[in-house]
Scaffold this motif. Structure first.
Motif, mmCIF file in Angstrom:
data_model
loop_
_atom_site.group_PDB
_atom_site.id
_atom_site.type_symbol
_atom_site.label_atom_id
_atom_site.label_comp_id
_atom_site.label_asym_id
_atom_site.label_seq_id
_atom_site.Cartn_x
_atom_site.Cartn_y
_atom_site.Cartn_z
ATOM 1 N N ARG A 27 0.874 -1.167 0.000
ATOM 2 C CA ARG A 27 0.000 0.000 0.000
ATOM 3 C C ARG A 27 0.911 1.216 0.000
ATOM 4 O O ARG A 27 1.868 1.276 0.771
ATOM 5 C CB ARG A 27 -0.884 -0.008 1.248
ATOM 6 N N THR B 209 5.000 0.672 -6.468
ATOM 7 C CA THR B 209 3.612 0.757 -6.025
ATOM 8 C C THR B 209 3.009 2.096 -6.423
ATOM 9 O O THR B 209 1.855 2.172 -6.854
ATOM 10 C CB THR B 209 3.555 0.581 -4.493
ATOM 11 N N GLU C 173 -0.239 2.717 -8.704
ATOM 12 C CA GLU C 173 -1.447 3.428 -8.273
ATOM 13 C C GLU C 173 -1.713 4.637 -9.144
ATOM 14 O O GLU C 173 -2.850 4.986 -9.410
ATOM 15 C CB GLU C 173 -1.297 3.881 -6.810
ATOM 16 N N GLN D 136 1.089 -13.056 -6.415
ATOM 17 C CA GLN D 136 0.309 -12.689 -5.237
ATOM 18 C C GLN D 136 -0.795 -13.712 -4.959
ATOM 19 O O GLN D 136 -1.164 -13.946 -3.816
ATOM 20 C CB GLN D 136 -0.286 -11.297 -5.445
ATOM 21 N N LEU E 74 1.012 -2.954 3.848
ATOM 22 C CA LEU E 74 0.396 -3.903 2.925
ATOM 23 C C LEU E 74 -1.066 -3.531 2.720
ATOM 24 O O LEU E 74 -1.711 -3.016 3.625
ATOM 25 C CB LEU E 74 0.482 -5.324 3.495
ATOM 26 N N LYS E 75 -1.565 -3.846 1.542
ATOM 27 C CA LYS E 75 -2.986 -3.586 1.263
ATOM 28 C C LYS E 75 -3.877 -4.370 2.215
ATOM 29 O O LYS E 75 -4.921 -3.921 2.621
ATOM 30 C CB LYS E 75 -3.298 -4.013 -0.164
ATOM 31 N N GLU E 76 -3.428 -5.590 2.573
ATOM 32 C CA GLU E 76 -4.294 -6.497 3.317
ATOM 33 C C GLU E 76 -4.150 -6.329 4.828
ATOM 34 O O GLU E 76 -4.658 -7.150 5.571
ATOM 35 C CB GLU E 76 -3.939 -7.934 2.954
ATOM 36 N N LYS F 284 0.408 -14.487 -0.613
ATOM 37 C CA LYS F 284 -0.238 -13.183 -0.563
ATOM 38 C C LYS F 284 0.699 -11.977 -0.619
ATOM 39 O O LYS F 284 0.646 -11.220 -1.571
ATOM 40 C CB LYS F 284 -1.111 -13.119 0.683
ATOM 41 N N ASP F 285 1.538 -11.797 0.396
ATOM 42 C CA ASP F 285 2.228 -10.512 0.507
ATOM 43 C C ASP F 285 3.700 -10.559 0.133
ATOM 44 O O ASP F 285 4.272 -9.560 -0.274
ATOM 45 C CB ASP F 285 2.117 -9.989 1.943
ATOM 46 N N ASN G 250 8.273 0.908 -2.909
ATOM 47 C CA ASN G 250 7.191 1.884 -2.872
ATOM 48 C C ASN G 250 7.079 2.672 -4.168
ATOM 49 O O ASN G 250 6.007 3.126 -4.533
ATOM 50 C CB ASN G 250 7.386 2.854 -1.698
#
Lengths: 461, 587
Positions: free
Chosen positions: A122, B268, B272, B96, A292-294, B100-101, B265
């Motif tokens: 995020r 990211t 975005e 992902q 993190l997004k989650e 997940k992360d 970042n």
């Protein structure tokens, strides 16, 4: 049943070499029992055929080629984690050194971590109010950012870090979900004590996890200290949705430990003897900050490093600056003028502030104001060097105003008390107040409506 | 016959195996129980050295190494645009779904989506003769990019069968061609080894600028489609912001952005921001022409070395369709350091500052893959490479910057001093250079204005003069300069603040059309000429500097929107008027 090996081939510096070894994994943890009963731990750092190189965390003093029994444990370096770690103090490999019990948890995590998928990140946007004008206005700290402090020996970086910890207001953080993780690598005992005292006096000690490796502790443990600290931070932030502030000090000692081990391994050195992988290695520490997004939690990382010889182009600050999202640079000259915090604003920078300031987060004038303050203060430097040659009296009127601006900026804006906590509004208002020393024609980075709203009233005063 | 090697040495990303005499250099292999992906870098007798693209923690000696029989390749087909991949073309969004992360090791080689059905229009007919590079099907990949499926290299023949236009997956056969006794099934995708440049028909001379909307580049140091550009700068000088600006606004059809060893970042941020931004030329979201390759600094170092090759191969694939592609590599220094790191682990003899001796040839091979070309199917297309360089300690004499300078034609040097004064973009307006100015002179004359280059030269000369005067000013102060020299300082200030400084965050200023750039230069020149004539009449510089028009000129970049350029003509008129009045007063 794992075999035990009783013969070492070679002992050198922090490394031992074993031969005729089978079924060993790269990165595996090793238990070394010395004949006096002491058990040490090591890690496999190179496999060459049936020869294995192991670095020993506690050092090799007292080890000979035939007084040990070595067992390979078949797993990478992990630490057990639970919320009980809050308020505790550990050494560089995650063993308690505060006299308390070990952490009992079946949840163990590999301290090396794995890279965060950029898709899962995020983007950090929420600003953290530190109450320190120079930082809040000019190099705003953002939740989830990695923002190092570049300092030198004897400059007040400890005090600054302690003040940030005690004053930081993180959006979304309450006393329940705020934690500090402190990793000390190769620091002096009195520095470690200073932080413990300052955590106590600001009442956050119950929320602090400490991993301490002092200057006289093992250099191999120094390598794993920041990794343990960040593994704990990841656990608190991403498993328990906490907002974690991580302080790592001193990255210079860390990098020197890395160099020492590298040279014991007889690797090809690159700049100033540091290994060629220094950048990759530092990045596996710094890049663990973020959100993190989650997950609701966040890791904000403030590494502290002392620039050898105050040289910002030295490999350690240089490579750090290429990985982190900006830097706060402290200056010896300001420190000697007793300006606290001695922040050298011109080379300092926060890369993430552009998205975390302005009307939605701080105030609509923040962006233009910081740009104008930077540009004016940079002009002050030019005029100062001119006035040293021709004297202040021979300067033009506007140049003299700039010198006045420079003095006020340093003494009133940058300088503040060690417990003085300024709100961002107070900081921005103070910025306008000092900027109003300059005539309106010098405000070339400012929108007209901002000048009307903020400048005019200060000018009239 | 399956070939298997045996792991004998593990040192970070470098693995040595024996029993590998029949493996080939650059062959892709999988290593150990976890099937880690790697590439053979050298073979000596029975022993091969492999660089592994994933974390090797947990790997044991005596585990097996499996051959794949082909060199390390990427899959070329629809589904690349708008995607974000790691250094070996694995889609990060698919990773992902697996974990997940965080990015684990041992997830195997993933690539383009094989299940997605595309609307395919088959344009080839039975009986057509096709050769390599010919287009036999098209797919509207995004609203702005038509994906052309081309006959792979080394294949030609007569079409025996075609499927009807309709929905197909990338591995479906849509065309069968025969050549003598052999037949080839053509699908919607093909594989290509990343280290081998894709073939072209011929190289063409460079003749068009890559318009970026950034004033200091377009007007002062223009870059060209098919050109090579080096962008060096220490940390905090704004390399990444400049690269982002170029990725956002330059007038290429396709952007390949390689984040090589950079911050997580930042990737990211691009992910975005780009989908929300609109391309000023096509009106479509910028992500519909963008390909992202993200190898963040903490990902395995061998994949960082691969990411540059992966990026340029994807760029070549779209170039072959006839598109102008721009590749941003941020940063080539991280790539060079990856070479150094692996070279060190291989215990090769180091050359300058520990870099391997083959650094210059690797850099040259990379930059030479740029160019303005005629493709195999006869279209004009280009690849422009803009390589960021992160010199250690900001010192431009270090090996990566030095060698890059030899292979690029334009050199946009980012300057720490300008960055500290928040002069952005911090491209040094005196030490930068562009070899494309003379090549593009005709283009600017025809497409912008006949005096565009002359104006540019005049402004650069004023800035050079200012630099010299500054040395004097630093010794004796500004007030003692004669009026005409003081005017040079004032004009240089206006050029710097009003023209060269550009605010990437300001909606009107982030992208500026060439027409506006030209008019802005014209206004500054008009001011200078007016002021000069006043000075010749003996009007003091302080009076000239106190005219209101100067504030208007400094703010024209914000106050005049791109679509209201007629307001700039008013500024010329107003300048003339103010200084005419002044002259009349003194006459």
């Amino acid at each position: 049943m794992k075999k035990e090996y009783l013969k070492l081939q070679k002992v050198e510096g922090p490394l031992v070499v074993l031969s005729n070894i089978k079924d060993v994994a790269y990165g595996e943890i090793v238990s070394i029992k010395v004949d006096d009963g002491e058990v040490r731990k090591g890690k496999v750092i190179k496999i060459d055929g049936d020869k294995v190189i192991v670095q020993v965390f506690e050092g090799t003093s007292g080890i000979s080629t035939d007084n040990t029994s070595v067992k390979f444990l078949g797993e990478p370096q992990t630490i057990p984690l639970s919320k009980e770690i809050l308020g505790r103090t550990f050494n560089g490999v995650g063993e308690p050194i505060d006299g308390g019990y070990g952490i009992l948890s079946s949840y163990k995590q590999n301290i090396n971590g794995r890279p965060i998928n950029p898709v899962a990140r995020r983007y950090p946007r929420n600003f953290i109010q530190t109450g320190i004008s120079a930082i809040d206005a000019l190099m705003t700290l953002i939740r989830g950012q990695k923002l190092p402090i570049f300092s030198g020996n004897g400059i007040a970086h400890k005090e600054l870090a302690a003040q940030i910890i005690s004053q930081a207001k993180i959006e979304g953080a309450t006393s329940d979900n705020f934690a500090v993780v402190f990793g000390a690598m190769g620091v002096r005992h009195d520095d470690a004590d200073y932080f413990i005292k300052s955590f106590e006096s600001s009442g956050v000690l119950d929320h602090v996890v400490m991993y301490i490796n002092t200057a006289d502790d093992s250099i191999v443990e120094r390598i794993s200290t920041p990794r343990c600290a960040l593994t704990a931070a990841e656990y608190l932030a991403f498993k328990h949705n906490m907002h974690v502030l991580v302080i790592l000090m001193d990255m210079t000692s860390y990098a020197e430990a890395l160099r020492e081990i590298s040279s014991a391994k007889e690797e090809v050195p690159s700049r100033k003897g540091y290994p060629g992988y220094l950048y990759s290695d530092l990045s596996t520490i710094y890049e663990r900050a973020g959100m993190l997004k989650e997950s609701e939690g966040s890791i904000t990382l403030i590494p502290i490093l002392t620039m050898p010889n105050d040289d910002i182009t030295h490999p350690i600050p240089d490579l750090t600056g290429f990985i982190t999202e900006g830097q706060i640079v402290l200056n010896r000259g300001l420190n000697q003028k007793s300006i606290y915090p001695p922040i050298d604003v011109l080379p300092s920078l926060s890369r993430l502030m552009k998205d975390g300031i302005g009307a939605d987060y701080t105030r609509e004038d923040h962006g233009d104001l910081q740009s104008q303050l930077f540009s004016a203060y940079s002009k002050v430097q030019d005029i100062r060097s001119l006035s040293q040659i021709i004297g202040e009296d021979d300067l033009g009127e506007i140049d003299r105003l700039y010198l006045k601006f420079g003095r006020e900026f340093e003494n009133k804006f940058i300088a503040q008390g060690r417990t003085e906590n300024r709100s961002v509004k107070e900081t921005l208002d103070l910025g306008w107040y000092i900027l109003s020393i300059l005539p309106e024609t010098e405000l070339d980075r400012m929108k007209t409506e901002l000048i009307n709203k903020y400048y005019v009233k200060n000018r009239e005063r | 016959m399956t070939k298997e090697g045996i792991v004998k040495l593990i040192n970070g990303p470098v693995v040595k195996g024996i029993n590998m005499g029949s493996f080939k250099v650059n062959e892709m292999v999988t290593v150990g129980k976890q099937k880690l992906i790697g590439e053979v870098v050298s073979i000596e007798g029975d022993t091969a050295i492999i660089q592994v693209f994933e974390e090797t923690e947990g790997l044991q000696s005596d585990e097996l190494i499996y051959s794949t029989g082909m060199p390390f390749s990427v899959t070329l087909g629809p589904g690349i645009i708008g995607g974000i991949f790691d250094g070996i073309q694995r889609p990060l969004d698919k990773i992902q779904l697996i974990n997940k992360d965080f990015i684990p090791e041992g997830i195997g080689l993933l690539s383009l989506d094989e299940e997605k059905e595309w609307d395919v229009i088959i344009i080839a007919k039975v009986g057509d003769n096709l050769k390599a590079g010919d287009v036999y099907a098209t797919i509207q990949e995004t609203s702005s990019i038509l994906h052309k499926i081309m006959v792979p290299y080394n294949i030609s023949g007569k079409i025996k069968e075609v499927k009807q236009s309709g929905k197909y997956k990338i591995n479906d056969t849509v065309v069968v061609i025969e050549n003598g006794n052999s037949t080839h099934n053509l699908t919607l995708c093909t594989k290509w080894p990343v280290k081998k440049p894709r073939p072209i028909r011929q190289r063409l001379p460079i003749n068009k600028p890559l318009i970026t909307g950034q004033r200091v580049i377009d007007s002062f140091y223009p870059i060209a489609k098919g050109g090579t550009i080096g962008l060096p700068g220490g940390f905090g000088t704004g390399k990444t912001v400049t690269q982002h600006q170029l990725a956002k606004w330059s007038d290429a059809d396709i952007i390949v952005y390689v984040g090589c060893g950079e911050r997580g970042n930042e990737m990211t941020d691009v992910l975005e921001e780009f989908p929300a931004l609109i391309d000023p030329r096509t009106g479509k979201p910028l992500m519909e022409r963008t390909i992202l390759i993200a190898n963040t600094s903490n990902m395995p170092v061998a994949a960082r070395e691969a990411s540059i090759y992966t990026g340029i191969t994807l760029a070549e694939y779209y170039r072959d369709m006839g598109y102008d592609v721009a590749l941003m590599a941020d940063s080539t220094s991280r790539w060079a350091e990856a070479l150094r790191e692996i070279s060190g682990r291989l215990e090769e003899m180091p050359a300058e500052e520990g870099y391997p001796a083959y650094l210059p040839s690797r850099l040259a091979e990379f930059y030479e893959r740029a160019g303005y070309v005629k493709t195999l199917n006869g279209q004009e297309a280009s690849i422009t490479i803009i390589g960021a360089v992160s010199p250690a300690g900001g010192d431009f004499s270090e090996p990566v910057t030095e060698n890059t300078k030899r292979f690029v034609t334009a050199f946009l040097a980012l300057d720490k001093k300008l960055a500290y004064a928040r002069h952005f973009p911090a491209i040094n307006y005196l030490t930068s250079y562009s070899g494309y100015i003379s090549i593009l002179e005709d283009w600017f004359r025809e497409n912008v204005a006949s005096d565009m280059i002359d104006l540019r030269n005049k402004m650069v000369k004023l800035l050079q003069e200012e630099e010299k005067l500054n040395e004097i000013v630093q010794l004796v102060g500004e007030d003692v300069l004669p009026n005409d020299q003081a005017l040079v300082l004032e004009t240089a200030r206006i050029i710097k603040k009003g023209f060269l400084q550009q605010n990437a965050l300001h909606p009107e200023d982030t992208y500026v059309s060439l027409e506006k750039q030209y008019k802005m230069l014209k206004i500054i020149d008009n001011f200078y000429e007016n002021a000069l004539s006043c000075i010749k009449m003996g009007i003091p510089i302080s009076t000239i500097k106190s005219q209101n028009i100067i504030q208007d000129i400094l703010k024209m970049k914000y106050d005049v929107p791109n679509e209201k350029l007629e307001l700039l003509d008013d500024l010329i008129y107003k300048t003339n008027e103010e200084y005419n009045n002044l002259r009349q007063k003194y006459e």
